[in-house]
Design an enzyme around this catalytic site. Structure first.
Site, mmCIF file in Angstrom:
data_model
loop_
_atom_site.group_PDB
_atom_site.id
_atom_site.type_symbol
_atom_site.label_atom_id
_atom_site.label_comp_id
_atom_site.label_asym_id
_atom_site.label_seq_id
_atom_site.Cartn_x
_atom_site.Cartn_y
_atom_site.Cartn_z
ATOM 1 C CE LYS A 76 69.590 -20.652 32.243
ATOM 2 N NZ LYS A 76 69.737 -21.877 31.472
ATOM 3 C CB SER A 126 72.228 -16.198 32.297
ATOM 4 O OG SER A 126 71.889 -14.837 32.246
ATOM 5 C CE1 TYR A 158 66.673 -18.286 32.057
ATOM 6 C CE2 TYR A 158 67.425 -16.076 32.627
ATOM 7 C CZ TYR A 158 67.570 -17.237 31.897
ATOM 8 O OH TYR A 158 68.608 -17.364 31.011
HETATM 9 P P1 NAD Z 1 65.336 -20.823 23.228
HETATM 10 O O1 NAD Z 1 64.058 -20.809 23.976
HETATM 11 O O2 NAD Z 1 65.351 -20.324 21.829
HETATM 12 O O3 NAD Z 1 65.958 -22.299 23.240
HETATM 13 C C1 NAD Z 1 65.738 -23.205 24.294
HETATM 14 C C2 NAD Z 1 65.247 -24.504 23.669
HETATM 15 O O4 NAD Z 1 65.024 -25.468 24.699
HETATM 16 C C3 NAD Z 1 63.919 -24.322 22.921
HETATM 17 O O5 NAD Z 1 64.074 -24.871 21.621
HETATM 18 C C4 NAD Z 1 62.918 -25.122 23.741
HETATM 19 O O6 NAD Z 1 61.909 -25.702 22.940
HETATM 20 C C5 NAD Z 1 63.813 -26.143 24.406
HETATM 21 N N1 NAD Z 1 63.328 -26.685 25.695
HETATM 22 C C6 NAD Z 1 62.890 -25.988 26.772
HETATM 23 N N2 NAD Z 1 62.574 -26.849 27.765
HETATM 24 C C7 NAD Z 1 62.832 -28.099 27.309
HETATM 25 C C8 NAD Z 1 62.710 -29.382 27.871
HETATM 26 N N3 NAD Z 1 62.219 -29.577 29.104
HETATM 27 N N4 NAD Z 1 63.053 -30.455 27.131
HETATM 28 C C9 NAD Z 1 63.523 -30.284 25.860
HETATM 29 N N5 NAD Z 1 63.649 -29.097 25.281
HETATM 30 C C10 NAD Z 1 63.315 -28.002 25.998
HETATM 31 O O7 NAD Z 1 66.405 -20.029 24.111
HETATM 32 P P2 NAD Z 1 67.891 -19.581 23.767
HETATM 33 O O8 NAD Z 1 67.924 -18.111 23.749
HETATM 34 O O9 NAD Z 1 68.417 -20.334 22.626
HETATM 35 O O10 NAD Z 1 68.616 -20.041 25.111
HETATM 36 C C11 NAD Z 1 69.301 -21.267 25.235
HETATM 37 C C12 NAD Z 1 69.811 -21.400 26.656
HETATM 38 O O11 NAD Z 1 70.656 -20.297 26.957
HETATM 39 C C13 NAD Z 1 68.699 -21.386 27.715
HETATM 40 O O12 NAD Z 1 69.040 -22.305 28.744
HETATM 41 C C14 NAD Z 1 68.733 -19.962 28.227
HETATM 42 O O13 NAD Z 1 68.256 -19.859 29.541
HETATM 43 C C15 NAD Z 1 70.218 -19.657 28.142
HETATM 44 N N6 NAD Z 1 70.489 -18.215 28.038
HETATM 45 C C16 NAD Z 1 69.875 -17.476 27.058
HETATM 46 C C17 NAD Z 1 70.118 -16.103 26.976
HETATM 47 C C18 NAD Z 1 69.438 -15.278 25.921
HETATM 48 O O14 NAD Z 1 69.402 -14.060 26.059
HETATM 49 N N7 NAD Z 1 68.911 -15.825 24.846
HETATM 50 C C19 NAD Z 1 70.991 -15.486 27.892
HETATM 51 C C20 NAD Z 1 71.608 -16.265 28.854
HETATM 52 C C21 NAD Z 1 71.347 -17.635 28.925
HETATM 53 C C1 UD1 Z 2 67.207 -9.784 30.451
HETATM 54 C C2 UD1 Z 2 66.819 -10.542 31.697
HETATM 55 C C3 UD1 Z 2 67.971 -11.476 32.104
HETATM 56 C C4 UD1 Z 2 68.313 -12.406 30.935
HETATM 57 C C5 UD1 Z 2 68.655 -11.545 29.723
HETATM 58 C C6 UD1 Z 2 68.961 -12.345 28.499
HETATM 59 C C7 UD1 Z 2 65.291 -9.068 32.935
HETATM 60 C C8 UD1 Z 2 65.096 -8.228 34.151
HETATM 61 N N1 UD1 Z 2 66.516 -9.594 32.774
HETATM 62 O O1 UD1 Z 2 68.350 -9.049 30.711
HETATM 63 O O2 UD1 Z 2 67.597 -12.253 33.222
HETATM 64 O O3 UD1 Z 2 69.415 -13.226 31.271
HETATM 65 O O4 UD1 Z 2 67.527 -10.704 29.421
HETATM 66 O O5 UD1 Z 2 67.820 -13.051 28.078
HETATM 67 O O6 UD1 Z 2 64.380 -9.260 32.138
HETATM 68 N N2 UD1 Z 2 65.060 -2.474 27.270
HETATM 69 C C9 UD1 Z 2 64.248 -1.422 26.940
HETATM 70 N N3 UD1 Z 2 63.069 -1.670 26.300
HETATM 71 C C10 UD1 Z 2 62.674 -2.935 25.947
HETATM 72 C C11 UD1 Z 2 63.518 -4.011 26.270
HETATM 73 C C12 UD1 Z 2 64.695 -3.755 26.941
HETATM 74 O O7 UD1 Z 2 64.560 -0.257 27.242
HETATM 75 O O8 UD1 Z 2 61.589 -3.098 25.373
HETATM 76 C C13 UD1 Z 2 66.353 -2.207 27.948
HETATM 77 C C14 UD1 Z 2 66.474 -2.840 29.311
HETATM 78 O O9 UD1 Z 2 65.997 -1.992 30.318
HETATM 79 C C15 UD1 Z 2 67.994 -3.073 29.395
HETATM 80 C C16 UD1 Z 2 68.406 -3.338 27.947
HETATM 81 O O10 UD1 Z 2 67.365 -2.788 27.143
HETATM 82 O O11 UD1 Z 2 68.644 -1.906 29.828
HETATM 83 C C17 UD1 Z 2 68.548 -4.816 27.623
HETATM 84 O O12 UD1 Z 2 67.351 -5.492 28.007
HETATM 85 P P1 UD1 Z 2 67.109 -7.045 27.717
HETATM 86 O O13 UD1 Z 2 67.371 -7.325 26.287
HETATM 87 O O14 UD1 Z 2 65.778 -7.398 28.265
HETATM 88 O O15 UD1 Z 2 68.273 -7.773 28.529
HETATM 89 P P2 UD1 Z 2 68.665 -7.663 30.098
HETATM 90 O O16 UD1 Z 2 67.868 -6.669 30.794
HETATM 91 O O17 UD1 Z 2 70.130 -7.494 30.147
#
Ligand code: NAD
Ligand code: UD1
Length: 338
Positions: A153, A124, A149
């Site tokens: 990562k 991330s 979290y």
């Molecule tokens: P998500 O929660 O929808 O998907 C993660 C999946 O992993 C879920 O289906 C959950 O059931 C499964 N899981 C969790 N722990 C597990 C375990 N111990 N064994 C087996 N399965 C397990 O999340 P996502 O948004 O699809 O994210 C996927 C990956 O990308 C994650 O590692 C997350 O940290 C990373 N990531 C997500 C974002 C985002 O904004 N969505 C941003 C940066 C990184």
């Molecule tokens: C958040 C997480 C980051 C994670 C990323 C993707 C925090 C501090 N950071 O980042 O670790 O990798 O999500 O999952 O939570 N916002 C509002 N109102 C809301 C929600 C968000 O104003 O109800 C604003 C936030 O202040 C930010 C932007 O929208 O400026 C995006 O927020 P968000 O979607 O939570 O993502 P990140 O903050 O980038």
């Protein structure tokens, strides 16, 4: 030969499974369904007309990993499985470190035993902390994370780098996602957050569908053009295709490779609200509130390395992100619980 997708029932995982199946890859999913539903994989099969082999189980469980590696000819693993709620990670740090770090170590140990040498890991932009320069390049300083979290990562990245140094047969690709949004254009799969969403776009779409009364915008006094936070929102289908490109380029290409996956464009919270309203012709009431602890003003990527080395660039614009988010939300107001 098959690809193991851990966390493949989740938001990004399910979209990636679609793209891999469309590219004629054989897929095995391992997911404990702690933050997802099996229905997402049924929908994936509907979209692609292809089947997914699914194991309900945990990456911490060596027995199930050994079973998968012995019963399928796995050539690569894409490792999405992890917990991702920032606030919850502050309240339950041991749970997050156990799941995300010990889980990743267990997976890699079993890969090594089974002689599976290709890994793509979901990281991330959070690893950059408060970034030293904008746009962020892959060689910017990492660390300085502000919650368990993000730290999980950062630590898994380091563990994987050390492991590649010790086991040179490995190819590890670290993909640092910026802010994934949107949904598959079919409206059949999308993001289905548990409870009240933490992230911006799921919150906006739940306000739009009438489940929440109004959006709280966290701060309007940042040093940004309109005072609200600026982020690099990327369509989840573009992100999914990035995984396919990373596999194609680095399969059996030993070493440790890091890429930003973002658009390179920063949009503010107000830009996002206005775009959602305009594209979908729907009002999103909002109010300004205090800044959220741990938030930064501006975060967007320099995606040039992924373009040059993987031949990958994003194809979906802001309008499509908004359209697809709303198409998913309005057709599935309760996510997969319909
Ligand atoms: P998500 O929660 O929808 O998907 C993660 C999946 O992993 C879920 O289906 C959950 O059931 C499964 N899981 C969790 N722990 C597990 C375990 N111990 N064994 C087996 N399965 C397990 O999340 P996502 O948004 O699809 O994210 C996927 C990956 O990308 C994650 O590692 C997350 O940290 C990373 N990531 C997500 C974002 C985002 O904004 N969505 C941003 C940066 C990184
Ligand atoms: C958040 C997480 C980051 C994670 C990323 C993707 C925090 C501090 N950071 O980042 O670790 O990798 O999500 O999952 O939570 N916002 C509002 N109102 C809301 C929600 C968000 O104003 O109800 C604003 C936030 O202040 C930010 C932007 O929208 O400026 C995006 O927020 P968000 O979607 O939570 O993502 P990140 O903050 O980038």
């Amino acid at each position: 030969m098959a690809i193991l997708i851990t966390g493949g029932a989740g938001y990004i995982g399910s979209h990636t499974v679609v793209e891999l199946l469309n590219a004629n890859k054989e897929i095995v999913v391992l997911d404990n369904l702690s933050n997802s539903s099996k229905i997402s994989l049924e929908r994936v099969e509907k979209i692609t007309g292809k089947t997914v082999t699914f194991y309900e189980g945990d990456i911490l469980d060596r027995t199930i990993l050994q079973k998968i590696f012995s019963q399928h000819n796995i050539e690569s693993v894409i490792h999405f499985a992890g917990l991702k709620a920032v606030g919850e990670s502050v309240r339950k740090p041991l749970h997050y470190y156990q799941n995300n770090i010990t889980g990743s170590i267990t997976l890699v140990e079993e890969m090594l035993k089974a002689n599976v040498n290709n890994l793509v890991f979901s990281s991330s932009a959070t690893v950059y902390g408060d970034p030293e320069i904008i746009p962020i390049t892959e060689d910017c300083k990492v660390g300085g994370t502000t919650n368990p979290y993000g730290t999980s990562k950062f630590m898994v990245e380091r563990i994987l780098e050390d492991t590649v140094n010790a086991y040179p047969q490995l190819s590890v690709v670290i993909l640092r996602y910026f802010n994934p949004v949107g949904a598959h254009k079919s409206g059949l799969i999308g993001e289905d957050p548990n409870g009240i969403p933490n992230n911006l776009l799921p919150y906006i779409s739940q306000v739009a569908v009438g489940k929440l009364p109004e959006l709280s915008i966290f701060g309007n006094d940042y040093n940004t053009p309109d005072g609200t936070g600026v982020r690099d929102y990327i369509h989840v289908v573009d992100l999914a295709i990035g995984h396919l490109k990373a596999l194609e380029k680095h399969q059996d290409d030993r070493g440790y490779h890091v890429y930003n996956l973002g658009t390179g464009i920063g949009y503010s919270v107000l830009d996002m609200v206005k775009a959602f309203e305009k594209v979908n012709n729907i009002k999103v009431p909002y109010k300004f509130v205090e800044r959220r602890a741990g938030d930064i003003a501006t975060c967007y990527s320099d995606p040039q390395k992924a373009f040059e080395k993987l031949g990958w660039k994003t194809e979906h614009n802001l309008e499509q992100m908004m359209q697809d988010t709303w198409n998913w939300q309005k057709n599935n107001p309760n996510g997969y619980q319909n």
